[in-house]
Enzyme design. Structure first.
Site, PDB file in Angstrom:
ATOM      1  N   VAL A  34       0.797  -1.062  -0.150  1.00 59.31           N
ATOM      2  CA  VAL A  34      -0.006  -0.143   0.155  1.00 59.31           C
ATOM      3  C   VAL A  34       0.976   1.302   0.004  1.00 59.31           C
ATOM      4  CG1 VAL A  34      -1.651   1.358   1.555  1.00 59.31           C
ATOM      5  CG2 VAL A  34      -1.947  -1.051   0.988  1.00 59.31           C
ATOM      6  N   ARG A  61      13.792  -4.553   2.938  1.00 58.27           N
ATOM      7  CA  ARG A  61      12.763  -3.970   1.947  1.00 58.27           C
ATOM      8  C   ARG A  61      13.111  -2.567   1.279  1.00 58.27           C
ATOM      9  NH1 ARG A  61       6.273  -4.877   2.912  1.00 58.27           N
ATOM     10  NH2 ARG A  61       6.284  -6.364   1.456  1.00 58.27           N
ATOM     11  N   PHE A  63      -8.082   2.245  -1.562  1.00 60.21           N
ATOM     12  CA  PHE A  63      -9.074   1.200  -2.154  1.00 60.21           C
ATOM     13  C   PHE A  63      -8.082   0.284  -3.534  1.00 60.21           C
ATOM     14  CE2 PHE A  63     -11.717   4.313  -0.107  1.00 60.21           C
ATOM     15  CZ  PHE A  63     -12.457   3.317   0.497  1.00 60.21           C
ATOM     16  N   LEU A  64      -6.753   0.646  -3.519  1.00 61.76           N
ATOM     17  CA  LEU A  64      -6.199   0.003  -4.613  1.00 61.76           C
ATOM     18  C   LEU A  64      -6.284  -1.406  -4.512  1.00 61.76           C
ATOM     19  CD1 LEU A  64      -3.167  -1.319  -4.004  1.00 61.76           C
ATOM     20  CD2 LEU A  64      -2.557   1.290  -3.802  1.00 61.76           C
ATOM     21  N   ALA A  65      -6.340  -2.139  -5.838  1.00 62.31           N
ATOM     22  CA  ALA A  65      -6.275  -3.529  -5.652  1.00 62.31           C
ATOM     23  C   ALA A  65      -4.949  -3.822  -6.273  1.00 62.31           C
ATOM     24  CB  ALA A  65      -7.401  -4.067  -6.469  1.00 62.31           C
ATOM     25  N   ASN A 125     -14.702  -3.650   1.670  1.00 65.24           N
ATOM     26  CA  ASN A 125     -14.039  -5.059   1.287  1.00 65.24           C
ATOM     27  C   ASN A 125     -15.162  -6.019   1.578  1.00 65.24           C
ATOM     28  OD1 ASN A 125     -11.580  -4.349   0.175  1.00 65.24           O
ATOM     29  ND2 ASN A 125     -10.358  -4.382   2.096  1.00 65.24           N
ATOM     30  N   PHE A 167     -18.227  -5.932   1.269  1.00 62.26           N
ATOM     31  CA  PHE A 167     -19.255  -5.776   0.348  1.00 62.26           C
ATOM     32  C   PHE A 167     -18.909  -6.684  -1.042  1.00 62.26           C
ATOM     33  CE2 PHE A 167     -23.193  -3.041   0.520  1.00 62.26           C
ATOM     34  CZ  PHE A 167     -23.156  -3.235   2.100  1.00 62.26           C
ATOM     35  N   CYS A 216      -6.676  -8.811   2.386  1.00 65.96           N
ATOM     36  CA  CYS A 216      -7.637  -7.797   2.930  1.00 65.96           C
ATOM     37  C   CYS A 216      -8.804  -8.514   3.367  1.00 65.96           C
ATOM     38  CB  CYS A 216      -7.696  -6.739   1.960  1.00 65.96           C
ATOM     39  SG  CYS A 216      -6.284  -5.504   1.970  1.00 65.96           S
ATOM     40  N   ARG A 243     -10.527 -21.171 -12.352  1.00 70.91           N
ATOM     41  CA  ARG A 243     -10.986 -19.721 -12.500  1.00 70.91           C
ATOM     42  C   ARG A 243     -11.727 -19.620 -13.934  1.00 70.91           C
ATOM     43  NH1 ARG A 243      -9.692 -16.214  -8.510  1.00 70.91           N
ATOM     44  NH2 ARG A 243      -7.871 -17.068  -7.255  1.00 70.91           N
TER      45      ARG A 243
HETATM   46  C1  UDX Z   1      -0.610  -2.949   5.073  1.00 74.03           C
HETATM   47  C2  UDX Z   1      -1.916  -3.545   5.900  1.00 74.03           C
HETATM   48  O1  UDX Z   1      -1.857  -5.104   5.979  1.00 74.03           O
HETATM   49  C3  UDX Z   1      -3.198  -3.279   5.280  1.00 74.03           C
HETATM   50  O2  UDX Z   1      -4.230  -3.418   6.143  1.00 74.03           O
HETATM   51  C4  UDX Z   1      -3.415  -1.627   5.320  1.00 74.03           C
HETATM   52  O3  UDX Z   1      -4.294  -1.386   4.600  1.00 74.03           O
HETATM   53  C5  UDX Z   1      -2.011  -1.075   4.820  1.00 74.03           C
HETATM   54  O4  UDX Z   1      -0.932  -1.819   5.199  1.00 74.03           O
HETATM   55  P1  UDX Z   1       0.587  -3.855   2.952  1.00 74.03           P
HETATM   56  O5  UDX Z   1       1.062  -2.680   2.682  1.00 74.03           O
HETATM   57  O6  UDX Z   1       0.008  -4.975   1.957  1.00 74.03           O
HETATM   58  O7  UDX Z   1      -0.760  -3.496   3.872  1.00 74.03           O
HETATM   59  O8  UDX Z   1       1.486  -4.619   4.021  1.00 74.03           O
HETATM   60  P2  UDX Z   1       2.887  -4.920   3.820  1.00 74.03           P
HETATM   61  O9  UDX Z   1       3.061  -5.163   2.619  1.00 74.03           O
HETATM   62  O10 UDX Z   1       3.055  -5.845   5.173  1.00 74.03           O
HETATM   63  O11 UDX Z   1       3.574  -3.602   4.545  1.00 74.03           O
HETATM   64  C6  UDX Z   1       3.526  -2.959   5.765  1.00 74.03           C
HETATM   65  C7  UDX Z   1       5.238  -2.564   6.091  1.00 74.03           C
HETATM   66  O12 UDX Z   1       5.336  -1.969   7.188  1.00 74.03           O
HETATM   67  C8  UDX Z   1       6.210  -3.715   6.070  1.00 74.03           C
HETATM   68  O13 UDX Z   1       7.322  -3.140   4.938  1.00 74.03           O
HETATM   69  C9  UDX Z   1       6.653  -3.526   7.310  1.00 74.03           C
HETATM   70  O14 UDX Z   1       8.131  -3.784   7.425  1.00 74.03           O
HETATM   71  C10 UDX Z   1       6.432  -2.093   7.661  1.00 74.03           C
HETATM   72  N1  UDX Z   1       6.197  -1.911   9.100  1.00 74.03           N
HETATM   73  C11 UDX Z   1       5.593  -2.707   9.929  1.00 74.03           C
HETATM   74  C12 UDX Z   1       7.097  -0.916   9.577  1.00 74.03           C
HETATM   75  O15 UDX Z   1       7.729  -0.044   8.938  1.00 74.03           O
HETATM   76  N2  UDX Z   1       7.084  -0.597  11.201  1.00 74.03           N
HETATM   77  C13 UDX Z   1       6.374  -1.434  12.013  1.00 74.03           C
HETATM   78  O16 UDX Z   1       6.289  -1.458  13.058  1.00 74.03           O
HETATM   79  C14 UDX Z   1       5.566  -2.385  11.349  1.00 74.03           C
HETATM   80  C1  UDX Z   2      -9.053  -5.824  -2.540  1.00 73.72           C
HETATM   81  C2  UDX Z   2     -10.111  -4.770  -2.978  1.00 73.72           C
HETATM   82  O1  UDX Z   2     -10.802  -4.832  -4.390  1.00 73.72           O
HETATM   83  C3  UDX Z   2      -9.331  -3.407  -2.856  1.00 73.72           C
HETATM   84  O2  UDX Z   2     -10.198  -2.391  -3.092  1.00 73.72           O
HETATM   85  C4  UDX Z   2      -8.771  -3.136  -1.385  1.00 73.72           C
HETATM   86  O3  UDX Z   2      -7.999  -2.060  -1.321  1.00 73.72           O
HETATM   87  C5  UDX Z   2      -7.633  -4.460  -1.004  1.00 73.72           C
HETATM   88  O4  UDX Z   2      -8.589  -5.650  -1.248  1.00 73.72           O
HETATM   89  P1  UDX Z   2      -7.217  -7.037  -3.592  1.00 73.72           P
HETATM   90  O5  UDX Z   2      -7.074  -8.085  -2.740  1.00 73.72           O
HETATM   91  O6  UDX Z   2      -5.822  -6.538  -4.302  1.00 73.72           O
HETATM   92  O7  UDX Z   2      -8.140  -5.896  -3.428  1.00 73.72           O
HETATM   93  O8  UDX Z   2      -7.843  -7.978  -5.102  1.00 73.72           O
HETATM   94  P2  UDX Z   2      -9.251  -8.195  -5.828  1.00 73.72           P
HETATM   95  O9  UDX Z   2      -9.060  -7.823  -6.851  1.00 73.72           O
HETATM   96  O10 UDX Z   2     -10.287  -7.478  -4.942  1.00 73.72           O
HETATM   97  O11 UDX Z   2      -9.339  -9.750  -5.471  1.00 73.72           O
HETATM   98  C6  UDX Z   2      -9.512 -10.388  -4.314  1.00 73.72           C
HETATM   99  C7  UDX Z   2      -9.784 -11.947  -4.500  1.00 73.72           C
HETATM  100  O12 UDX Z   2     -11.008 -12.175  -4.805  1.00 73.72           O
HETATM  101  C8  UDX Z   2      -8.664 -12.679  -5.569  1.00 73.72           C
HETATM  102  O13 UDX Z   2      -8.344 -13.997  -4.935  1.00 73.72           O
HETATM  103  C9  UDX Z   2      -9.583 -12.539  -6.715  1.00 73.72           C
HETATM  104  O14 UDX Z   2      -9.272 -13.476  -7.597  1.00 73.72           O
HETATM  105  C10 UDX Z   2     -11.031 -12.985  -6.227  1.00 73.72           C
HETATM  106  N1  UDX Z   2     -12.056 -12.484  -7.034  1.00 73.72           N
HETATM  107  C11 UDX Z   2     -12.211 -11.443  -7.560  1.00 73.72           C
HETATM  108  C12 UDX Z   2     -13.135 -13.432  -7.462  1.00 73.72           C
HETATM  109  O15 UDX Z   2     -13.082 -14.714  -7.300  1.00 73.72           O
HETATM  110  N2  UDX Z   2     -14.042 -13.230  -8.124  1.00 73.72           N
HETATM  111  C13 UDX Z   2     -14.256 -12.067  -8.752  1.00 73.72           C
HETATM  112  O16 UDX Z   2     -15.500 -11.549  -9.586  1.00 73.72           O
HETATM  113  C14 UDX Z   2     -13.471 -10.846  -8.016  1.00 73.72           C
END
Ligand code: UDX
Ligand code: UDX
Length: 460
Positions: free
Chosen positions: A17, A43, A163-165, A225, A227, A277, A434
């Site tokens: 994110v 990282r 909200f990015l996917a 999420n 919904f 998520c 799929r």
């Molecule tokens: C995370 C959460 O999982 C999600 O719920 C939220 O919406 C956005 O942040 P994501 O970016 O996918 O999503 O997580 P991740 O890729 O695990 O990145 C989190 C980063 O935070 C890691 O690189 C971790 O090293 C870092 N981190 C964690 C810190 O810098 N400080 C900390 O104390 C804990």
């Molecule tokens: C999701 C939300 O879309 C995003 O807005 C939020 O910020 C983070 O969580 P993401 O997890 O990256 O994003 O992927 P998404 O495209 O939503 O797919 C989630 C899972 O649902 C995947 O395993 C996908 O294959 C599955 N999926 C999606 C289905 O099985 N059927 C569908 O019609 C759509």
């Protein structure tokens, strides 16, 4: 150096994110200095290299253009805090694995630690932005920590969920359906909200920047999420009924989705949803409902996850039943391991569960995936030796009894299935988790084809 820039932005957490979101801000706003910090030095080193830690179409180009100009990656969290005006926090908030709420509630330890770090290092007023997905009312806890000393420094906490996917992060960030900003409705809260709006207004039309109170913003992210996941569980529930009644789930989804009140997206039946998520956020929602004594509401949302678990089990049972109730010693090729196409991410991927179940049945697995093999190896470390990881799908399929498609990679659609079929043990099976390949064509080639939510096409 800082005075060259109109604003100094910090992001704590260089993950899926934080990384892409900040890269987009730096790309769209050359007048701001954007720094991303993380406790994970590896990282950060990768963000500073040619091999970024995450794969997203379009991300490499954006990072390369901005890095060193107005986008910086560092491990110096204290310095970053001192020098910034606005701090985004996107550290991870996984599901708690211990104590009260284990397996359900969000683990907020990193979150709280980050709040304390901000308090300790700040020497001037800050706007602190919740980017991570959090339980509703987390901002209150954050405020309590930030306001706990008499430092005279003013903090304003905003909620700005992302909200990015994955796989479409760059596009989603560039053209978001909406940007949501929640604040306290005080004078200073609204001023802070405006400061954040100004950043996004550099590329997002104002009518897509939605401002609300802080609790609605926090809750909306969980609900969005929930919904989305609920739609997938709904169509997956129907897919099981289609298999029994010879209806076709794709046709049903099309007919239902053309009702403009329902809409056509997120109605693809599958082997189950994955990703970091959906499950985590619904569990979190369920936990919060229970906390407030809303047990029926909690049960309603919990069923979305139960349906997803059912879907994965059902897939394995279909394989087992079709293949004469034994998989022991049979070679099975898993096509795809990522939780969806165009990402190397495997978090909560249905393929993890299915691989484990097939190994329990003593099948001989070969896994192929264009981007996710490194993560797949890590996910299956404990069953090392019982599974092979293969770059080339033709090689994975060679000598196998069955193929199970886990991820909708384009590559799998376009394979030469005549060649694949010739190289397999007969009768050859394909289980399309799929619905991506041409079922009729594969059937004509000789395969026994098992789609999701459609009648099986078999020669047996
Ligand atoms: C995370 C959460 O999982 C999600 O719920 C939220 O919406 C956005 O942040 P994501 O970016 O996918 O999503 O997580 P991740 O890729 O695990 O990145 C989190 C980063 O935070 C890691 O690189 C971790 O090293 C870092 N981190 C964690 C810190 O810098 N400080 C900390 O104390 C804990
Ligand atoms: C999701 C939300 O879309 C995003 O807005 C939020 O910020 C983070 O969580 P993401 O997890 O990256 O994003 O992927 P998404 O495209 O939503 O797919 C989630 C899972 O649902 C995947 O395993 C996908 O294959 C599955 N999926 C999606 C289905 O099985 N059927 C569908 O019609 C759509």
């Amino acid at each position: 150096m800082n005075s060259l820039f109109a604003k100094t932005i910090l992001c704590i957490g260089a993950g899926y994110v934080g990384g892409p979101t900040m890269a987009m801000i730096a790309h769209k706003c050359p007048q701001y200095r954007v720094t991303i910090v993380d406790i994970n030095a590896d990282r950060i080193a990768r963000w500073n290299s040619d091999q970024l830690p995450i794969y997203e179409p379009g991300l490499d180009e954006m990072v390369q253009a901005a890095r060193g100009r107005n986008l910086f990656f560092s491990t110096d969290i204290e310095k970053g805090i001192r020098e910034s005006d606005i701090i985004f926090v996107s550290v991870n908030t996984p599901t708690k694995t211990f104590g009260v709420g284990a397996g359900m509630a969000a683990d907020l330890q990193y979150w709280e630690k980050t709040a304390r770090q901000i308090l300790e290092s700040a020497t001037s007023d800050k706007i602190v932005v919740e980017k991570s997905t959090l339980p509703v009312r987390t901002a209150r806890a954050m405020e309590r920590i930030l306001f706990s000393t008499q430092s005279g420094i003013r903090f304003e906490v905003l909620s700005n969920p992302e909200f990015l996917a994955e796989g479409t992060a760059v596009k989603d960030l560039e053209q978001p359906d909406r940007v949501l900003i929640g604040s306290r409705l005080t004078e200073s809260g609204i001023r802070a909200r405006q400061a954040l709006t100004e950043i996004y207004a550099n590329w997002v039309p104002l009518d897509r920047i939605l401002t609300t109170d802080i609790w609605s913003s926090e809750l909306s992210k969980l609900v969005a999420n929930a919904f989305l996941a609920q739609r997938i569980s709904s169509i997956n529930a129907i897919s099981a009924l289609c298999e029994k009644t010879e209806a076709d789930v794709t046709q049903v989804a099309r007919a239902v989705g053309m009702d403009s009140r329902i809409g056509s997206r997120f109605l693809n039946a599958s082997v189950g949803f994955g990703g970091s998520c959906f499950k985590k956020d619904i569990l979190n929602l369920v936990y919060i409902c229970r906390y407030y004594g809303l047990n029926d509401v909690a049960g309603y949302w919990e069923s979305v996850i139960e349906m997803n678990e059912y879907q994965k089990t059902h897939f394995v049972m279909t394989m087992l039943n079709a293949m004469f109730n034994t998989l022991a010693g049979k070679k099975i090729a898993l096509f795809g391991f990522a939780f969806k196409a165009d990402t190397g991410d495997t978090r909560e991927s249905p393929a993890i569960y299915i691989a484990r179940r097939l190994i329990e049945e003593q099948a001989d697995l070969a896994i192929t995936d264009p981007k996710a093999l490194v993560n797949a190896k890590a996910d299956l470390k404990d069953v090392e030796g019982k599974v092979r990881f293969v770059e080339d799908p033709y090689e994975a399929a060679l000598g196998s009894h069955a193929i199970a498609i886990m991820t909708e990679w384009r590559q799998f659609r376009d394979l030469d299935y005549e060649r694949v079929y010739q190289s397999m043990v007969k009768p050859a099976f394909i289980f399309d988790g799929r619905n991506v390949v041409d079922h009729q064509k594969l059937y004509q080639l000789g395969f026994n084809v098992y789609p999701i939510g459609k009648p099986a096409l078999t020669h047996l």
